[in-house]
Scaffold this motif. Structure first.
Motif, PDB file in Angstrom:
ATOM      1  N   VAL A   1       0.837  -1.192   0.000  1.00  0.00           N
ATOM      2  CA  VAL A   1       0.000   0.000   0.000  1.00  0.00           C
ATOM      3  C   VAL A   1       0.878   1.250   0.000  1.00  0.00           C
ATOM      4  O   VAL A   1       2.094   1.174   0.230  1.00  0.00           O
ATOM      5  N   HIS A   2       0.246   2.401  -0.233  1.00  0.00           N
ATOM      6  CA  HIS A   2       0.980   3.664  -0.200  1.00  0.00           C
ATOM      7  C   HIS A   2       1.150   4.158   1.237  1.00  0.00           C
ATOM      8  O   HIS A   2       2.245   4.537   1.648  1.00  0.00           O
ATOM      9  N   MET A   3       0.043   4.148   2.009  1.00  0.00           N
ATOM     10  CA  MET A   3       0.079   4.658   3.375  1.00  0.00           C
ATOM     11  C   MET A   3      -1.024   3.997   4.190  1.00  0.00           C
ATOM     12  O   MET A   3      -2.058   3.631   3.653  1.00  0.00           O
TER      13      MET A   3
ATOM     14  N   PRO B   1      -2.122   2.861  -3.909  1.00  0.00           N
ATOM     15  CA  PRO B   1      -1.535   3.734  -4.925  1.00  0.00           C
ATOM     16  C   PRO B   1      -2.601   4.264  -5.888  1.00  0.00           C
ATOM     17  O   PRO B   1      -3.427   3.498  -6.381  1.00  0.00           O
ATOM     18  N   GLY B   2      -2.603   5.563  -6.076  1.00  0.00           N
ATOM     19  CA  GLY B   2      -3.533   6.202  -7.005  1.00  0.00           C
ATOM     20  C   GLY B   2      -4.919   6.447  -6.455  1.00  0.00           C
ATOM     21  O   GLY B   2      -5.729   7.114  -7.087  1.00  0.00           O
ATOM     22  N   ALA B   3      -5.236   5.929  -5.273  1.00  0.00           N
ATOM     23  CA  ALA B   3      -6.570   6.130  -4.690  1.00  0.00           C
ATOM     24  C   ALA B   3      -6.635   7.478  -3.987  1.00  0.00           C
ATOM     25  O   ALA B   3      -5.676   7.921  -3.373  1.00  0.00           O
ATOM     26  N   THR B   4      -7.785   8.133  -4.096  1.00  0.00           N
ATOM     27  CA  THR B   4      -7.955   9.431  -3.439  1.00  0.00           C
ATOM     28  C   THR B   4      -8.684   9.305  -2.105  1.00  0.00           C
ATOM     29  O   THR B   4      -8.636  10.212  -1.289  1.00  0.00           O
ATOM     30  N   THR B   5      -9.377   8.196  -1.904  1.00  0.00           N
ATOM     31  CA  THR B   5     -10.055   7.967  -0.635  1.00  0.00           C
ATOM     32  C   THR B   5      -9.562   6.653  -0.034  1.00  0.00           C
ATOM     33  O   THR B   5      -9.256   5.707  -0.756  1.00  0.00           O
ATOM     34  N   PRO B   6      -9.510   6.587   1.286  1.00  0.00           N
ATOM     35  CA  PRO B   6      -8.993   5.365   1.923  1.00  0.00           C
ATOM     36  C   PRO B   6     -10.047   4.260   2.004  1.00  0.00           C
ATOM     37  O   PRO B   6     -11.242   4.526   2.041  1.00  0.00           O
TER      38      PRO B   6
END
Length: 83
Positions: A18-20, A53-58
């Motif tokens: 994941v990114h974060m 990655p690339g997602a704007t919502t968690p």
């Protein structure tokens, strides 16, 4: 990319890159990115926020109690329950 694992006593719930991740720590929420300093914390009941990655919502994953550990391999959350 950050390697993230979510484990309960019954099973491995998630294992992915994941990114974060934002974790509901007992002393307050904390975010973890790749390269984060090692830390261990208890967690409170709440939502883990997964940022892919690339997602704007968690993506939200409800957890109840447990521990979170960040080390050179990534982030592992050992939760009493996860939904």
């Amino acid at each position: 990319m950050l390697h993230f694992e979510l484990v309960t006593p019954e099973r491995l719930v998630r294992s992915e890159e994941v990114h974060m991740v934002v974790v509901p720590g007992s002393e307050g929420d904390f975010g973890v990115l790749e390269g984060h300093a090692p830390i261990m914390s208890t967690i409170r009941d709440g939502n883990i926020e997964l940022y892919k990655p690339g997602a704007t919502t968690p993506e939200l994953i409800r957890v109840e109690g447990g521990f979170a550990e960040v080390n050179e391999r990534g982030l592992t959350v050992l939760a009493e329950r996860a939904e």
